[in-house]
Design a protein around this motif. Structure first.
Motif, mmCIF file in Angstrom:
data_model
loop_
_atom_site.group_PDB
_atom_site.id
_atom_site.type_symbol
_atom_site.label_atom_id
_atom_site.label_comp_id
_atom_site.label_asym_id
_atom_site.label_seq_id
_atom_site.Cartn_x
_atom_site.Cartn_y
_atom_site.Cartn_z
ATOM 1 N N SER A 144 22.723 15.656 20.404
ATOM 2 C CA SER A 144 23.875 15.945 22.017
ATOM 3 C C SER A 144 25.420 15.184 22.369
ATOM 4 O O SER A 144 26.193 15.421 22.775
ATOM 5 C CB SER A 144 23.399 16.325 23.302
ATOM 6 N N HIS A 182 27.707 15.548 19.873
ATOM 7 C CA HIS A 182 29.129 16.752 19.462
ATOM 8 C C HIS A 182 30.239 16.288 19.698
ATOM 9 O O HIS A 182 31.022 17.604 19.588
ATOM 10 C CB HIS A 182 28.185 18.182 21.239
ATOM 11 N N TYR A 191 24.518 23.069 16.200
ATOM 12 C CA TYR A 191 23.361 24.366 17.085
ATOM 13 C C TYR A 191 22.943 24.665 15.708
ATOM 14 O O TYR A 191 21.679 25.942 15.825
ATOM 15 C CB TYR A 191 24.174 25.197 17.650
ATOM 16 N N ARG A 212 22.704 20.347 9.755
ATOM 17 C CA ARG A 212 23.215 20.263 11.319
ATOM 18 C C ARG A 212 24.156 19.288 10.345
ATOM 19 O O ARG A 212 23.797 17.929 9.558
ATOM 20 C CB ARG A 212 22.740 19.723 12.096
ATOM 21 N N ARG A 228 26.309 28.714 20.390
ATOM 22 C CA ARG A 228 25.448 27.680 20.833
ATOM 23 C C ARG A 228 24.814 29.377 20.192
ATOM 24 O O ARG A 228 24.569 29.763 20.665
ATOM 25 C CB ARG A 228 24.743 27.050 21.843
#
Length: 398
Positions: A188, A191, A212, A219, A382
Motif C-alpha cells: 500500500s 499505490h 488489487y 500485481r 478495489r
C-alpha cells in the motif's frame, strides 16, 4: 534481420521514432526524400545497423601508454556484450554490501511500469516513442511523476532506487523500479507511485497495473524483506529474499550468452535502445555513491598503478563529444589513452576518441503516423471476491 521481417513483418517496418526532435544514432537516420531534414530508419534497418556495429565492436580495443612508454591494450567493452551483465551484477552486489551495512531493516520493493504497444490507429507503436512514454513517467518534464510519489510516501524512510529497462516478448520495453528501503513497508505504500504512472503515462493500462488483483503475481508491486541469512528453500514461504543481487539481476534479462545467440525479441529491443542511447540499468545518485564507496575500498587494496574501467561509463551515452566522462580511470597521471585500435589484414590502426565517438541526429516529427493510444487514468479499482474485473469494466463503460 530476415527472421524479424518474416515473423514480425509489420513491426519490422515501423520507424524507430517519429517524434519531433528525438535524437538517434546517425547510423539509424536517413535524409528525407526531396526535402531537407531527417527521419529514422525502420526497426529492421536499425537492427541491421546495431548488429553490424556490435560485430565491428568485437574487433576493437583500447590502446594505453604506460608510465614507462609501453603500449598496453585492453578490450573495448559495451553494454551488450556477454560479460557486461557481470558489471551490473558486481555493482548490485556492491550496493547490497554497503546498504545492508547502513540499513538496520532492509526491504526491497519492485514496481513494474508498462504501456500499450498499440497506437491510436490500431497498429504497432514506434518502439523508441513507446519506451520514452513509459520511462518519462518516473520524472516527467512537467508535473509530478513516480519519483515524486515515492518521495512523498517514503519521506520518513531512508531509501535508494535502481531503474531496469527490460523487454516484453513483443520486443517492446517496460520498466522495473527497484526501491531499497530502511524499515518495514508493504504494498500500500507504493499505490500512489503506480497511480502517478497511470496519471502521467497516457498509454498505461489500468488493468496492467492492478495492485488489487487477487493474484499477487499479477500485481505491479512486490515487497520483500532482505535477509542475508535466509535459506533459499524458505524464499517463498517467508516472502523474503536472501540474495539481493540475484533477485535484481533476474530483471536485467539474459546476459551470460553471446548476443547473436539471444532470442529475437531481445535483439530488436536492444536495437531500439542502442539507436536512442537508452540506459538499460540506472542507479539513483545515493545508490551510486554507496557502490563507488565499495569499489573505492576494493581498489585501494591494490597498490600497483593500473588502468581501471570506469563503472559509470555507458558507451551508448558517454562515447561522444558531448560528455567528459571517460571509459577508464587511471591510477597515476602518467598513464594516457592513445585511442581506439582496430586490427585488419594491414595491421593495427589507432583512432582518436573524437573520431570514434557516437554521433546523434535529431529527426523531424511525423507524429500523425504513430498517435498514442490513451488509456483511462483512473486508479485501480478495489475488488472483492464478489466483484470481477469484467463486471467493473462493464460498469465503467455504461
Amino acid at each position: 534481420m530476415d527472421q524479424f521481417i518474416d515473423e514480425m513483418p509489420v513491426r519490422a517496418q515501423r520507424p524507430i521514432s517519429v517524434r519531433e526532435g528525438t535524437s538517434i544514432r546517425e547510423e539509424t537516420v536517413s535524409e528525407k526524400f526531396g526535402d531537407s531534414g531527417f527521419r529514422s530508419k525502420s526497426w529492421s534497418q536499425s537492427l541491421r545497423e546495431f548488429l553490424t556495429w556490435y560485430n565491428d565492436y568485437r574487433h576493437a580495443h583500447r590502446v594505453f601508454r604506460s608510465p614507462e612508454g609501453e603500449t598496453v591494450r585492453a578490450p573495448l567493452t559495451n553494454s551488450h556484450q556477454p560479460n557486461y551483465g557481470d558489471k551490473y551484477y558486481a555493482r548490485i552486489k556492491a550496493l547490497e554490501r554497503q546498504i545492508t551495512a547502513d540499513y538496520d531493516d532492509l526491504y526491497v520493493a519492485m514496481l513494474t511500469l508498462s504501456g500499450s504497444s498499440r497506437n491510436g490507429n490500431g497498429g504497432w507503436r514506434c518502439p523508441a516513442d513507446h519506451l520514452r512514454d513509459v520511462i518519462d513517467s518516473f520524472r516527467p518534464n512537467e508535473g509530478r511523476g513516480v519519483y515524486h510519489a515515492l518521495y512523498d510516501s517514503l519521506r520518513d524512510y531512508q531509501w535508494e532506487y535502481a531503474l531496469v529497462v527490460e523487454h516484453h516478448k513483443t520486443g517492446y520495453g517496460h520498466v522495473h523500479v527497484a526501491i531499497f528501503i530502511d524499515g518495514k513497508v508493504d504494498e500500500s505504500d507504493f499505490h500512489s507511485a503506480i497511480d502517478a504512472h497511470l496519471r502521467t503515462c497516457e498509454i498505461a493500462h489500468r488493468d496492467a497495473h492492478d495492485y488489487y488483483s487477487t493474484d499477487p503475481s499479477d500485481r505491479p508491486i512486490s515487497v520483500r524483506q532482505v535477509d542475508s541469512e535466509l535459506d533459499p528453500d524458505d524464499y517463498e514461504q517467508y516472502d523474503k529474499v536472501g540474495n539481493l543481487g540475484s533477485y535484481i539481476g533476474e530483471y536485467i534479462g539474459s546476459y551470460g550468452g553471446e548476443l547473436f545467440n539471444r532470442n529475437l525479441e531481445e535483439l530488436v529491443f536492444r536495437a531500439s535502445c542502442w539507436a536512442t542511447g537508452t540506459q538499460m540499468v540506472r542507479f539513483s545518485t545515493g545508490a551510486n555513491a554507496l557502490i563507488d564507496r565499495e569499489l573505492d575500498r576494493e581498489e585501494k587494496e591494490d597498490a600497483e598503478p593500473v588502468v581501471i574501467p570506469n563503472p559509470d561509463f555507458d558507451p551508448e551515452i558517454d562515447a561522444s563529444n558531448k560528455t567528459d566522462t571517460k571509459p577508464f580511470d587511471v591510477d597515476g597521471e602518467t598513464w594516457t589513452l592513445e585511442g581506439i585500435g582496430r586490427v585488419d589484414a594491414d595491421g593495427e590502426t589507432v583512432y582518436d576518441l573524437q573520431r570514434n565517438g557516437v554521433q546523434y541526429q535529431k529527426i523531424d516529427g511525423a507524429e500523425h503516423l504513430d498517435p498514442p493510444n490513451p488509456q483511462p487514468p483512473d486508479q485501480p479499482f478495489r475488488r472483492t471476491s464478489a466483484t470481477s474485473l469484467r463486471e467493473f469494466n462493464s460498469e465503467t463503460k455504461s
